[in-house]
Design an enzyme around this catalytic site. Structure first.
Site, PDB file in Angstrom:
ATOM      1  N   HIS A 162     -21.527  11.491   0.090  1.00  7.60           N
ATOM      2  CA  HIS A 162     -22.078  12.600   0.881  1.00  7.60           C
ATOM      3  C   HIS A 162     -21.643  13.955   0.327  1.00  7.60           C
ATOM      4  O   HIS A 162     -22.304  14.954   0.551  1.00  7.60           O
ATOM      5  CB  HIS A 162     -21.713  12.459   2.360  1.00  7.60           C
ATOM      6  CG  HIS A 162     -20.249  12.590   2.647  1.00  7.60           C
ATOM      7  ND1 HIS A 162     -19.331  11.618   2.303  1.00  7.60           N
ATOM      8  CD2 HIS A 162     -19.523  13.574   3.233  1.00  7.60           C
ATOM      9  CE1 HIS A 162     -18.117  12.000   2.683  1.00  7.60           C
ATOM     10  NE2 HIS A 162     -18.199  13.184   3.244  1.00  7.60           N
ATOM     11  N   ARG A 222      -2.099  -3.794  12.053  1.00  5.75           N
ATOM     12  CA  ARG A 222      -1.363  -2.819  12.871  1.00  5.75           C
ATOM     13  C   ARG A 222      -1.934  -1.423  12.609  1.00  5.75           C
ATOM     14  O   ARG A 222      -1.803  -0.882  11.513  1.00  5.75           O
ATOM     15  CB  ARG A 222       0.114  -2.885  12.516  1.00  5.75           C
ATOM     16  CG  ARG A 222       0.977  -1.951  13.358  1.00  5.75           C
ATOM     17  CD  ARG A 222       2.454  -2.196  13.085  1.00  5.75           C
ATOM     18  NE  ARG A 222       3.304  -1.299  13.840  1.00  5.75           N
ATOM     19  CZ  ARG A 222       3.803  -0.156  13.343  1.00  5.75           C
ATOM     20  NH1 ARG A 222       3.536   0.216  12.113  1.00  5.75           N
ATOM     21  NH2 ARG A 222       4.565   0.615  14.104  1.00  5.75           N
ATOM     22  N   HIS A 279       1.643  11.884   0.580  1.00  3.42           N
ATOM     23  CA  HIS A 279       1.135  13.237   0.817  1.00  3.42           C
ATOM     24  C   HIS A 279       2.282  14.226   0.634  1.00  3.42           C
ATOM     25  O   HIS A 279       3.097  14.405   1.540  1.00  3.42           O
ATOM     26  CB  HIS A 279       0.584  13.362   2.233  1.00  3.42           C
ATOM     27  CG  HIS A 279      -0.658  12.555   2.472  1.00  3.42           C
ATOM     28  ND1 HIS A 279      -1.872  12.893   1.920  1.00  3.42           N
ATOM     29  CD2 HIS A 279      -0.877  11.430   3.185  1.00  3.42           C
ATOM     30  CE1 HIS A 279      -2.784  12.001   2.298  1.00  3.42           C
ATOM     31  NE2 HIS A 279      -2.213  11.102   3.054  1.00  3.42           N
ATOM     32  N   GLY A 312      -7.730  -6.624  12.827  1.00  3.01           N
ATOM     33  CA  GLY A 312      -6.716  -6.425  13.858  1.00  3.01           C
ATOM     34  C   GLY A 312      -5.344  -6.176  13.268  1.00  3.01           C
ATOM     35  O   GLY A 312      -4.331  -6.554  13.847  1.00  3.01           O
ATOM     36  N   ARG A 364      -2.755  -6.198  -4.036  1.00  2.00           N
ATOM     37  CA  ARG A 364      -2.993  -7.223  -3.011  1.00  2.00           C
ATOM     38  C   ARG A 364      -3.358  -8.542  -3.683  1.00  2.00           C
ATOM     39  O   ARG A 364      -3.889  -8.572  -4.790  1.00  2.00           O
ATOM     40  CB  ARG A 364      -4.094  -6.774  -2.055  1.00  2.00           C
ATOM     41  CG  ARG A 364      -5.386  -6.419  -2.733  1.00  2.00           C
ATOM     42  CD  ARG A 364      -6.403  -5.760  -1.796  1.00  2.00           C
ATOM     43  NE  ARG A 364      -7.645  -5.470  -2.503  1.00  2.00           N
ATOM     44  CZ  ARG A 364      -7.903  -4.332  -3.145  1.00  2.00           C
ATOM     45  NH1 ARG A 364      -7.019  -3.348  -3.157  1.00  2.00           N
ATOM     46  NH2 ARG A 364      -9.053  -4.162  -3.792  1.00  2.00           N
ATOM     47  N   HIS A 402      -1.786   7.391  -4.637  1.00  3.86           N
ATOM     48  CA  HIS A 402      -2.096   6.178  -3.887  1.00  3.86           C
ATOM     49  C   HIS A 402      -2.014   4.989  -4.829  1.00  3.86           C
ATOM     50  O   HIS A 402      -2.450   5.072  -5.975  1.00  3.86           O
ATOM     51  CB  HIS A 402      -3.512   6.286  -3.309  1.00  3.86           C
ATOM     52  CG  HIS A 402      -4.069   4.981  -2.820  1.00  3.86           C
ATOM     53  ND1 HIS A 402      -5.156   4.373  -3.409  1.00  3.86           N
ATOM     54  CD2 HIS A 402      -3.687   4.176  -1.804  1.00  3.86           C
ATOM     55  CE1 HIS A 402      -5.417   3.244  -2.764  1.00  3.86           C
ATOM     56  NE2 HIS A 402      -4.553   3.096  -1.799  1.00  3.86           N
ATOM     57  N   HIS A 421      -2.898   9.028 -16.738  1.00  2.00           N
ATOM     58  CA  HIS A 421      -3.839   8.097 -17.361  1.00  2.00           C
ATOM     59  C   HIS A 421      -3.233   7.376 -18.557  1.00  2.00           C
ATOM     60  O   HIS A 421      -3.572   6.219 -18.823  1.00  2.00           O
ATOM     61  CB  HIS A 421      -5.141   8.822 -17.744  1.00  2.00           C
ATOM     62  CG  HIS A 421      -6.114   8.881 -16.602  1.00  2.00           C
ATOM     63  ND1 HIS A 421      -6.977   7.864 -16.316  1.00  2.00           N
ATOM     64  CD2 HIS A 421      -6.319   9.815 -15.640  1.00  2.00           C
ATOM     65  CE1 HIS A 421      -7.699   8.173 -15.240  1.00  2.00           C
ATOM     66  NE2 HIS A 421      -7.323   9.362 -14.815  1.00  2.00           N
ATOM     67  N   SER A 440       0.847  -1.170   0.000  1.00  5.71           N
ATOM     68  CA  SER A 440       0.000   0.000   0.000  1.00  5.71           C
ATOM     69  C   SER A 440       0.893   1.234   0.000  1.00  5.71           C
ATOM     70  O   SER A 440       1.824   1.316   0.808  1.00  5.71           O
ATOM     71  CB  SER A 440      -0.845  -0.077   1.267  1.00  5.71           C
ATOM     72  OG  SER A 440      -1.713   0.996   1.323  1.00  5.71           O
TER      73      SER A 440
END
Lengths: 303, 303
Positions: B179, B264, B99, B262, B113, B109, B149, B95
């Site tokens: 939202h 880290r 910033h 769970g 996976r 980003h 792109h 990952s």
């Protein structure tokens, strides 16, 4: 007559909104802070969002009344009665979130809400109150936390010997960040699905809680707002505000309910702090003032 | 042989982690920034979290490898196969969240996976890749977005004529804040449940995407990192980072998956920006550079 009625609840909440705003402005230095009063309406919903911004004492305080109606009650609205999800409903609520500038003044939050769910014929099928108030110190003082909880106890005492303890524990359970294994703050009161004593008596209890927000919070503001602080304390405040953001966006039912029902986004997210920092894997050094906060975030008996 | 194997995927991801970190450090001024390399292990999971902090170019860059095993696959892990929820699983992932300090350098980003779900006898029941890469500019430049792109298109071209368009649209759908009725950024590629071409060919595609992160991003960093800016641009950057936080905590499946399994916590939340601001009900004035961002957040054809 003990029929549930939203109108008197709305009158009470709107009056309380005015009182809280006036009191907060009274704590500000003359001329400091900008109060925005934004009435809003959208479909069957509406409200009055009031935000005191950029004050010397309050970096941001949001005191928001809203009235929401909907065709389908969303799941987060009622914790223990999932069978009501999907009912028509109306709700009125007041939400108070105060982010002070001085790291020695705790952040505080109160919410009072009243719901009526209706069956398909429009008759009231269920009604309930929810809400509470809780305190989130950054540099905590034991006397402040004790005072806050004593006022919470006072609000509960006439309604049953065990009530304060139950709502205090409910608050500790609700304002908890499982991923951090940490309480959001030092708690207070939390309740939901409150219809146990009939409408009139439940409303009386809710008024008692609302009326006690200022007596619980203002003395703490007055005691701490002029305490000197520096960059270190400011930095820790901004860091701790990160936990507040994590709780509100990851877990808070009110925030998720509001965003799902198409509430006014800017009103709902006025609860977020004006300025926040995240540090990667930062821990306060043992023995520092910052490490002391951890002791206060273990639930304990404050009264 | 086309059996799904996590070991070569892990080797590739760990190598890519090193390459990305070296490249990011290469963009920094000499001596700027602190690189923390934190290997971690917890129960059956572990990883290597690398965070470059307080650089001149990168305010925070997290490049995290992790390997997770669990007894019950949580619901957010697979979008379209809820029947696998509850299976034993193992997953490896890389990952990347960057910033930058300069408001003219976009946030970026990437995630890659690989999952294997096992039935109760321990045999592999399903496997799939997921991931992609996306770009979040604050002051966007059309040539930067087109370049990004075009590199995404290049990664997809050998795998089907229509693939880029599908994964680009998937990305637009995924990185969306309902939202706010707003895209998180200008998109890129997003895919999940990728097992369509057999393991070897799928892995080849994923390597192609991973290998193209640096060619897609670095030229933009190099072009923009020295652009002069002032308090106004910094303030808008911090404000826009609020949207990033809202997306990651309210919607991002990877974040919610990590917190639920769970993982880290500090590694997962290393994706959050170091400094953020929320302004109540703020809108850029029409015609300003800040208002121009809105045009870029409408999905469009960039190649």
């Amino acid at each position: 007559m003990d029929a549930p009625r939203a109108a008197p609840v709305e009158r009470f909440l709107r009056g309380l909104q005015k009182r809280i705003l006036a009191a907060l402005q009274g704590e500000e230095a003359p001329g400091a802070g900008i109060l925005r009063r934004d009435p809003w309406a959208a479909q069957d919903s509406g409200g009055l969002t009031c935000v005191l911004a950029d004050g010397e004492v309050f970096e941001r305080a949001a005191v928001n009344f809203s009235r929401v109606q909907g065709e389908r009650l969303p799941q987060p609205a009622t914790e223990r009665r999932p069978e009501l999800a999907g009912c028509r409903f109306e709700a009125v609520g007041l939400s108070v979130i105060i982010h002070p500038r001085n790291p020695y003044v705790p952040t505080s939050h109160a919410n009072l809400r009243f719901f009526v769910a209706r069956d398909s014929s429009g008759g009231p099928q269920a009604w309930w109150f929810g809400g509470g108030m809780d305190l989130t110190p950054v540099y905590p003082f034991e006397e402040d936390v004790r005072h806050w909880h004593r006022v919470c106890l006072e609000a509960c005492a006439p309604f049953g010997e065990d009530l304060y303890r139950r709502l205090k524990e409910w608050c500790d359970r609700y304002f908890y960040l499982p991923h951090r294994r940490e309480a959001r703050g030092v708690g207070g009161l939390f309740f939901d699905d409150l219809d146990w004593w009939g409408f009139a008596r439940c409303f009386e209890f809710v008024r008692g809680v609302g009326d006690r927000f200022l007596p619980a919070y203002l003395p703490i503001v007055q005691r701490r707002k002029s305490a000197p602080y520096g960059a270190r304390e400011r930095n820790f405040l901004l860091y701790r505000r990160g936990r507040y953001v994590e709780f509100n966006l990851l877990y808070d039912r009110g925030t998720r309910f509001g965003l799902q029902t198409g509430g006014r986004v800017e009103s709902i997210l006025a609860s977020l702090p004006p300025e926040v920092r995240w540090h990667y894997d930062w821990q306060p050094a043992p023995g520092t003032a910052e490490a002391r906060l951890g002791e206060f975030l273990q639930p304990r008996d404050w009264v």
